[in-house]
Design a protein around this motif. Structure first.
Motif, PDB file in Angstrom:
ATOM      1  N   ASP A 176      47.674  96.424  50.561  1.00 38.77           N
ATOM      2  CA  ASP A 176      46.778  97.037  49.584  1.00 38.77           C
ATOM      3  C   ASP A 176      45.548  97.677  50.243  1.00 38.77           C
ATOM      4  N   ASP A 191      55.366  90.507  58.647  1.00 41.76           N
ATOM      5  CA  ASP A 191      54.743  89.753  57.560  1.00 41.76           C
ATOM      6  C   ASP A 191      54.221  90.654  56.444  1.00 41.76           C
ATOM      7  N   ARG A 222      43.328  96.232  52.424  1.00 40.47           N
ATOM      8  CA  ARG A 222      42.199  95.363  52.776  1.00 40.47           C
ATOM      9  C   ARG A 222      42.252  95.018  54.263  1.00 40.47           C
ATOM     10  N   ARG A 261      42.016  92.729  57.191  1.00 39.98           N
ATOM     11  CA  ARG A 261      42.139  91.284  57.359  1.00 39.98           C
ATOM     12  C   ARG A 261      41.572  90.795  58.691  1.00 39.98           C
ATOM     13  N   ARG A 321      44.067  94.868  61.562  1.00 41.27           N
ATOM     14  CA  ARG A 321      45.197  94.426  60.746  1.00 41.27           C
ATOM     15  C   ARG A 321      44.821  94.559  59.268  1.00 41.27           C
ATOM     16  N   TYR A 322      45.697  95.253  58.517  1.00 35.96           N
ATOM     17  CA  TYR A 322      45.458  95.498  57.098  1.00 35.96           C
ATOM     18  C   TYR A 322      46.572  94.877  56.263  1.00 35.96           C
ATOM     19  N   SER A 323      46.220  94.421  55.065  1.00 37.62           N
ATOM     20  CA  SER A 323      47.246  94.073  54.081  1.00 37.62           C
ATOM     21  C   SER A 323      47.748  95.366  53.451  1.00 37.62           C
ATOM     22  N   SER A 329      52.040  93.103  56.787  1.00 38.78           N
ATOM     23  CA  SER A 329      50.763  93.724  57.110  1.00 38.78           C
ATOM     24  C   SER A 329      50.999  94.979  57.955  1.00 38.78           C
TER      25      SER A 329
END
Length: 377
Positions: free
Chosen positions: A351, A320, A353, A355, A347-349, A322
């Motif tokens: 950019d 997805d 961030r 999550r 879990r990171y996006s 991430s």
């Protein structure tokens, strides 16, 4: 240390104490003393019962107030008085004196049982805050694996001799068993010192190092050496003189994480990793990239950082878009995901961030709002 071994130690300590000098009182107290020692030595682990709600709760409260020398007198008095209830003694002044003797003796046995639990846990690797609430520092000697069959066998043999085979001289045999168990623990301490010297020889520049006891044999150790860039892991057997074969490749260690096998089959597969101290096969546990570094920093700022001694991060991209970062303590890095309840996942996006984060192990009850990985947003 596992709870049953604690109970065996507490019962043996109660049996090893000298008698009161009153044979009738000793006969009345025998069963109560054994039960008081057994319960007192196991009671500190009652703090684990509510801890299955979350890893955070477990990390904050396990081996805390119930494992504290500071609070020990309160627990000892409570247990001793509980086992003093309805003690059959003759009426009159003689009975009152016997009751006072019994009460003080049961409190003493409870205190010794509690103290034995704290000391045995100190010998393991998790860390015991035995000065709580005055200090939150966790102490660990790293001498014993959490389940030690040799120690449990010595304690159990002493109990069988003291209560079943040689009851007339039970106190003597209980003392012999306690001395034998103490000598065994001392032997493990000597092995730990040897293992640390091997770690110092292998990685003299290490900023932090440890020798972590391993299951089944007191001569097997996991050497961990942190140099800043990575954590080096060496599985050694101090008695081995020649390697059993070529060392397993690095990916074989990583394969443990995805395994769905139970603990015993995994222990069998782990045999191949142990090498002679003079012929080690190092494994390097390290994360690469900015997400691994960010995940490591965020994990160390969480509850994970309050217990981990050798944190290591690995980042993996998801479909997805991430990025999932798994942070482990290298003390448990060879365990399968299902057997390492303290693997921390973030879990990171793309950019950067954050999550979601949390301990996804099935051991913990899922909090409201947890997703399929057991992470909370």
């Amino acid at each position: 240390m596992d709870t049953l071994t604690h109970g065996l130690a507490g019962t043996l300590i109660a049996r090893a104490l000298p008698g009161t000098g009153d044979t009738k009182l000793d006969a009345r107290l025998g069963g109560r003393e054994a039960m008081a020692g057994f319960l007192a030595a196991m009671l500190p682990d009652a703090d684990a019962l509510p801890n299955f709600f979350s890893a955070e709760f477990y990390i904050e409260h396990h081996r805390h107030l119930t494992h504290s020398f500071v609070v020990l007198p309160l627990w000892a008095v409570a247990i001793g008085l509980l086992f003093s209830l309805r003690l059959p003694v003759p009426p009159g002044e003689a009975g009152a004196a016997a009751r006072r003797t019994a009460r003080g003796r049961l409190i003493l046995i409870s205190a010794l049982g509690l103290a034995s639990h704290i000391v045995l846990d100190w010998f393991t690797s998790w860390g015991t805050r035995f000065l709580a609430p005055l200090s939150e520092r966790a102490y660990a000697l790293d001498w014993l694996f959490i389940v030690d069959f040799f120690l449990a066998g010595l304690l159990l043999s002493g109990l069988l001799a003291a209560f079943l085979l040689f009851r007339r001289h039970g106190r003597v045999f209980a003392r012999i068993a306690l001395v034998a168990a103490s000598l065994y623990v001392g032997f493990c301490g000597l092995m730990h010192g040897r293992a640390l010297r091997v770690a110092e020889r292998l990685v003299p520049e290490a900023a932090v190092r440890a020798a972590i006891p391993q299951p089944l044999l007191p001569t097997r150790w996991l050497l961990l050496s942190e140099t800043g860039a990575h954590v080096r892991a060496d599985f050694i057997d101090l008695l081995a003189r020649t390697p059993a074969g070529p060392p397993p490749p690095p990916e074989a260690l990583a394969a443990f994480h995805a395994s769905r096998e139970s603990l015993l089959p995994l222990l069998g597969r782990l045999d191949a990793f142990y090498r002679p101290a003079g012929d080690p096969a190092p494994y390097f546990l390290e994360g690469e990239g900015s997400f691994a570094a960010q995940g490591l920093a965020d994990a160390e700022a969480s509850a994970f950082g309050r217990f981990a001694r050798f944190p290591v991060a690995q980042a993996a991209a998801e479909r997805d878009g991430s990025v999932v970062v798994t942070v482990r303590d290298a003390r448990f890095a060879h365990l399968a995901d299902g057997l390492d309840p303290f693997a921390y996942v973030l879990r990171y996006s793309l950019d950067g961030r954050l999550r979601a984060s949390g301990f996804p192990s099935s051991r913990w009850m899922r909090p409201p709002g947890a997703n399929g990985l057991g992470l909370t947003r």
